[in-house]
Design an enzyme around this catalytic site. Sequence first.
Site, PDB file in Angstrom:
ATOM      1  N   SER A  15       0.805  -1.217   0.000  1.00 31.94           N
ATOM      2  CA  SER A  15       0.000   0.000   0.000  1.00 31.94           C
ATOM      3  C   SER A  15       0.843   1.275   0.000  1.00 31.94           C
ATOM      4  CB  SER A  15      -0.935   0.008   1.218  1.00 31.94           C
ATOM      5  OG  SER A  15      -1.780  -1.114   1.197  1.00 31.94           O
ATOM      6  N   HIS A  27       0.849   4.486   4.397  1.00 34.51           N
ATOM      7  CA  HIS A  27       0.175   5.176   3.304  1.00 34.51           C
ATOM      8  C   HIS A  27       0.673   6.618   3.174  1.00 34.51           C
ATOM      9  CE1 HIS A  27      -3.589   2.358   3.142  1.00 34.51           C
ATOM     10  NE2 HIS A  27      -2.436   1.695   3.186  1.00 34.51           N
TER      11      HIS A  27
END
Length: 291
Positions: free
Chosen positions: A194, A240
């Site tokens: 991610s 992230h």
Amino acid sequence: MDGAPQDGVPATQQTCYRHPGREANVRCTRCERPVCPECMVSASVGFQCPECVSAGSAGGREPRTRYGGRVVSGTAAVTKSLIAVNLVVYLLAHFLSDKFVIPLQLVGGGYYEGHKVGVAEGPDQWYRLVTAIFTHQSLPHLALNMLSLWWIGPPVEAALGRIRFLALYVLAGLGGSALSFVFMGPGDASLGASGAIFGLLGAIGVLVKRVGGDMRPIATILVLNLVFTFAWAGIDWRAHIGGLVFGAAIAFGMTHGPRERRTQTQVVTCALAVAAIVAMVCIGVADFPAF
């Protein structure tokens, strides 16, 4: 002068220098030798003979993308390779379970089989910052990340070229891993691509802005992903955010340097990213709580 004799042969009766006896009413724009239709190679202006085309290809510059990457045949080779690596690691994780996953996932510090493990234990454990980027245990997690990579990767790879794209992907993933580690405590763990995917989101935003494109679709996708990041329990928001910041910063450095020093600027950008990642990891190691 048009129609003037050359080597005793009138222009209207020229023969091809490669095929004697064949009429040639066209001259090569570079060497001016007559060529028949079989030997005519279309050029930007007029036609060239095969020898001049070969010489020009050998001595000319290979085509490059706007930001210095090589233009190569085929599409999204690095993107497809990254997806393949993630799929293979997932299958191994699925069949081998924890004994395969635990040594690869990002762990700040903890115990495994009676031994201390984790990034906080020193450089011999820092490999986890990389391996975690390619490791998934959940099929939905893998599917979401790989679909995102399939959609976002090809346009970024096409714009930057293969080597620059791979460097951005890995460094964005490492940036996400490093920020995640800084905020980790004993027993915390993280894995998944991610951070690197968010790095590509940041990069494509920079690329669209650079060419004056419409930023609204990119902004909408980014906002939705950030909302999802903070609203869904169990998602490592640190990876992230770290990936997003590093991806955008690296893409900015790769696309805004002066053209005459473009490659040098891109190398310096990547070197600064590496230095920032190492600094973050060192800070995390120094501040990691005892366990």
